[in-house]
Design a protein around this motif. Structure first.
Motif, short mmCIF file in Angstrom:
data_model
loop_
_atom_site.label_atom_id
_atom_site.label_comp_id
_atom_site.label_asym_id
_atom_site.label_seq_id
_atom_site.Cartn_x
_atom_site.Cartn_y
_atom_site.Cartn_z
N SER A 174 0.84 -1.19 0.00
CA SER A 174 0.00 0.00 0.00
C SER A 174 0.88 1.25 0.00
O SER A 174 1.72 1.41 -0.89
N ALA A 175 0.72 2.14 0.98
CA ALA A 175 1.59 3.32 1.03
C ALA A 175 3.06 2.92 1.08
O ALA A 175 3.93 3.60 0.53
N GLY A 176 3.36 1.80 1.74
CA GLY A 176 4.73 1.31 1.77
C GLY A 176 5.22 0.85 0.41
O GLY A 176 6.41 0.95 0.10
N ALA A 177 4.31 0.33 -0.43
CA ALA A 177 4.70 -0.09 -1.77
C ALA A 177 5.05 1.12 -2.63
O ALA A 177 6.05 1.10 -3.36
N ALA A 178 4.23 2.16 -2.57
CA ALA A 178 4.57 3.37 -3.32
C ALA A 178 5.86 3.98 -2.79
O ALA A 178 6.69 4.47 -3.57
N ILE A 193 9.93 -5.31 -3.91
CA ILE A 193 8.66 -6.02 -3.73
C ILE A 193 7.61 -4.97 -3.40
O ILE A 193 7.76 -4.23 -2.42
N ALA A 194 6.56 -4.91 -4.21
CA ALA A 194 5.52 -3.89 -4.00
C ALA A 194 4.15 -4.55 -4.11
O ALA A 194 3.77 -5.02 -5.19
N HIS A 195 3.42 -4.58 -3.00
CA HIS A 195 2.08 -5.15 -2.96
C HIS A 195 1.05 -4.03 -2.90
O HIS A 195 1.14 -3.14 -2.03
N SER A 196 0.08 -4.04 -3.81
CA SER A 196 -1.04 -3.08 -3.79
C SER A 196 -0.54 -1.64 -3.85
O SER A 196 -0.74 -0.85 -2.93
N VAL A 197 0.10 -1.30 -4.95
CA VAL A 197 0.64 0.06 -5.13
C VAL A 197 -0.51 1.02 -5.37
O VAL A 197 -1.27 0.86 -6.33
N PRO A 198 -0.69 2.05 -4.54
CA PRO A 198 -1.82 2.97 -4.72
C PRO A 198 -1.55 4.00 -5.80
O PRO A 198 -0.46 4.56 -5.91
N ASN A 199 -2.58 4.26 -6.58
CA ASN A 199 -2.53 5.28 -7.62
C ASN A 199 -2.80 6.65 -6.98
O ASN A 199 -3.79 7.31 -7.27
N ARG A 200 -1.88 7.07 -6.11
CA ARG A 200 -2.14 8.27 -5.34
C ARG A 200 -0.85 9.08 -5.13
O ARG A 200 0.00 8.73 -4.32
N CYS A 201 -0.72 10.17 -5.91
CA CYS A 201 0.20 11.25 -5.60
C CYS A 201 -0.64 12.52 -5.55
O CYS A 201 -1.77 12.54 -6.03
N TYR A 202 -0.09 13.58 -4.99
CA TYR A 202 -0.88 14.77 -4.73
C TYR A 202 -0.17 16.01 -5.28
O TYR A 202 1.05 16.12 -5.17
N PRO A 247 2.60 11.38 -1.05
CA PRO A 247 3.69 12.05 -1.77
C PRO A 247 3.20 13.20 -2.63
O PRO A 247 2.24 13.05 -3.40
N VAL A 248 3.84 14.34 -2.49
CA VAL A 248 3.60 15.46 -3.39
C VAL A 248 4.52 15.26 -4.58
O VAL A 248 5.74 15.41 -4.49
N ALA A 249 3.94 14.87 -5.71
CA ALA A 249 4.73 14.52 -6.89
C ALA A 249 3.83 14.55 -8.10
O ALA A 249 2.60 14.47 -8.00
N ASP A 250 4.43 14.62 -9.28
CA ASP A 250 3.66 14.62 -10.52
C ASP A 250 3.08 13.24 -10.83
O ASP A 250 2.04 13.13 -11.46
N ALA A 251 3.79 12.18 -10.40
CA ALA A 251 3.34 10.82 -10.64
C ALA A 251 4.21 9.87 -9.85
O ALA A 251 5.28 10.24 -9.36
N LEU A 252 3.74 8.64 -9.70
CA LEU A 252 4.59 7.61 -9.11
C LEU A 252 5.75 7.32 -10.06
O LEU A 252 5.57 7.27 -11.27
N PRO A 253 6.95 7.10 -9.52
CA PRO A 253 8.06 6.76 -10.40
C PRO A 253 7.91 5.35 -10.96
O PRO A 253 7.37 4.45 -10.32
N MET A 254 8.36 5.18 -12.20
CA MET A 254 8.42 3.85 -12.80
C MET A 254 9.66 3.12 -12.28
O MET A 254 10.62 3.72 -11.83
N ALA A 416 -2.53 10.96 -13.50
CA ALA A 416 -2.71 12.32 -12.98
C ALA A 416 -2.71 12.32 -11.45
O ALA A 416 -3.38 11.48 -10.83
N PRO A 417 -2.00 13.25 -10.81
CA PRO A 417 -2.04 13.33 -9.35
C PRO A 417 -3.37 13.86 -8.85
O PRO A 417 -4.12 14.51 -9.58
N VAL A 418 -3.67 13.56 -7.60
CA VAL A 418 -4.91 14.01 -6.98
C VAL A 418 -4.87 15.53 -6.79
O VAL A 418 -3.90 16.08 -6.28
#
Length: 434
Positions: A174-178, A193-202, A247-254, A416-418
């Motif tokens: 979750s938040a730890g995966a991101a 190792i990333a379990h349940s990566v949330p689609n959430r940046c702000y 995270p305040v960011a444009d997107a999750l990093p690949m 897109a970030p939130v």
């Protein structure tokens, strides 16, 4: 008593030693509040977990935060008690919507993974407004900076505990995966190792709007005002899932192509949030889609499904983003956890081998089948941390194979970030001084 160099911990049993509550940074309060972490030397005696970060959550079997607790930037090491090594290391970051949780939760006890051949490290980091709130003149994403400081401490010190600093896997759920994705983008990480990566940046604008409603006078007032702001989200997109920090960011990093990746999501992620009452969807499925900007054709594809709201929300926030990370990486290993209840976090006790006491998360007491599944999942983690290969090709199902729901999402932009509006209540507190 257990000893590694100058560190004195405790023997868990004949096979595992634990060194708990090792400080990796100075307490982030007083003149250091809202600043980047300041590295420090840990104490020699480390037999117990350190205090947890400010929060209001009271989680089963876990410590609670008490006002006045300040030495919250600590980590924990579980290691084999027998001489040998160096062993592969897994550095695990706990989840909790960036607002609650700690490394002292029973789910994250590292003893079973150690018995299987790893050194396990978990850490605490700043949460909520302390870790992710916007403060003018201070760095954003302080919780991520804390994690980065802890990971650097691991690379510099883990050899003392028998760990291999060149074979470190950063893991989280979750938040730890991101968080693990950000760490892999910033640091020389070998595996993730990333379990349940949330689609959430702000966006920074969202973080600034949230900050207008937070009373930063003390850690207690920051927690209380954040809770009040969550409760005030009764209209708009945040009313369905009021997560304010991250995270305040444009997107999750690949993930970089040279980083080995093991990814997993559960089948019905949001059923957990519905069960505990934090997911408040509207009766109209289309209204949920409009609020979150999900295209109509995707909503229509989910309408005939049982639990359409929870399946749509879970796939939008967790499952599809996790699967897309695997697609983009090209050689990542992907798994789906489908063993009922197959909701968010149900996979964590199985991966750690900690089924006893996890009845709620796993849907009841563990029997022989559950323990056999846990052994397989734990073995996959250990093999991946050691070699980069968990032992399968294609998509691995932990449980029965279920149909994929990915087709409806093809071509839909999830990056897109939130940037939602924020509804407050009462008078705004004074803005924090930089």
């Amino acid at each position: 008593m257990a000893r590694r160099g100058r560190f004195r911990g405790r023997a868990v049993d004949a096979e595992v030693d634990a060194f708990l509550g090792l400080r990796y940074a100075e307490p982030p309060f007083g003149p250091r509040r809202f600043a980047a972490p300041v590295p420090t030397d840990p104490a020699d005696d480390c037999p117990e977990f350190g205090p947890i970060a400010p929060q209001s959550a009271r989680l089963p079997g876990a410590p609670v935060w008490r006002p006045g607790d300040e030495d919250v930037l600590t980590l924990n090491v579980w290691t084999p008690s027998t001489p040998g090594g160096p062993w592969p290391v897994v550095f695990y970051v706990h989840g909790g919507a960036y607002a609650f949780g700690s490394s002292a939760q029973p789910d994250y006890d590292g003893a079973a993974l150690v018995r299987a051949g790893l050194v396990v490290v978990t850490c605490n980091y700043r949460l909520g407004f302390e870790g992710f709130g916007h403060v003018p003149g201070r760095p954003d994403n302080r919780g991520l900076l804390d994690q980065r400081a802890a990971l650097r401490w691991v690379r510099e010190n883990i050899a003392v505990f028998g760990g291999d600093p060149d074979v470190v896997t950063v893991a989280g759920q979750s938040a730890g995966a991101a968080s693990a994705l950000f760490l892999a983008a910033w640091e020389p990480v070998r595996r993730v190792i990333a379990h349940s990566v949330p689609n959430r940046c702000y966006t920074r604008g969202f973080a600034q709007r949230v900050a207008e409603w937070i009373d930063t006078a003390t850690p207690e007032s920051a927690v209380a005002s954040a809770d009040a702001l969550v409760a005030a989200q009764r209209t708009g997109p945040l009313s369905h899932d009021p997560v304010l920090f991250g995270p305040v960011a444009d997107a999750l990093p690949m993930l970089r192509p040279d980083v080995d990746a093991l990814l997993c999501h559960t089948d019905v992620e949001y059923r957990l949030f519905q069960e505990v009452g934090t997911f408040r969807p509207p009766a109209d499925l289309a209204a949920l889609g409009r609020a979150w900007g999900i295209p109509e054709h995707v909503v229509a594809a989910y309408a005939p499904l049982p639990d359409a709201h929870v399946r749509l929300a879970g796939d939008f926030v967790f499952a599809e983003p996790t699967a897309r990370l695997a697609d983009a990486h090209g050689r990542a290993f992907l798994a789906r956890f489908t063993r009922p209840p197959a909701w968010h976090t149900a996979d964590v006790p199985f991966s750690f081998g900690n089924l006893d006491g996890a009845d709620f998360l796993i849907g009841g007491p563990a029997g022989a089948e559950e323990r056999a599944l846990s052994r397989r999942m734990l073995r996959a983690w250990v093999d991946f941390c050691a070699t980069g290969d968990p032992g399968w090709t294609g998509v691995r199902h932990w449980g029965d194979e279920v149909p994929s729901r990915r087709e409806a999402w093809r071509g839909v932009d999830l990056s897109a970030p939130v940037d939602h509006p924020v509804s407050g209540t009462g008078a705004r507190p004074p803005r924090p001084a930089p």
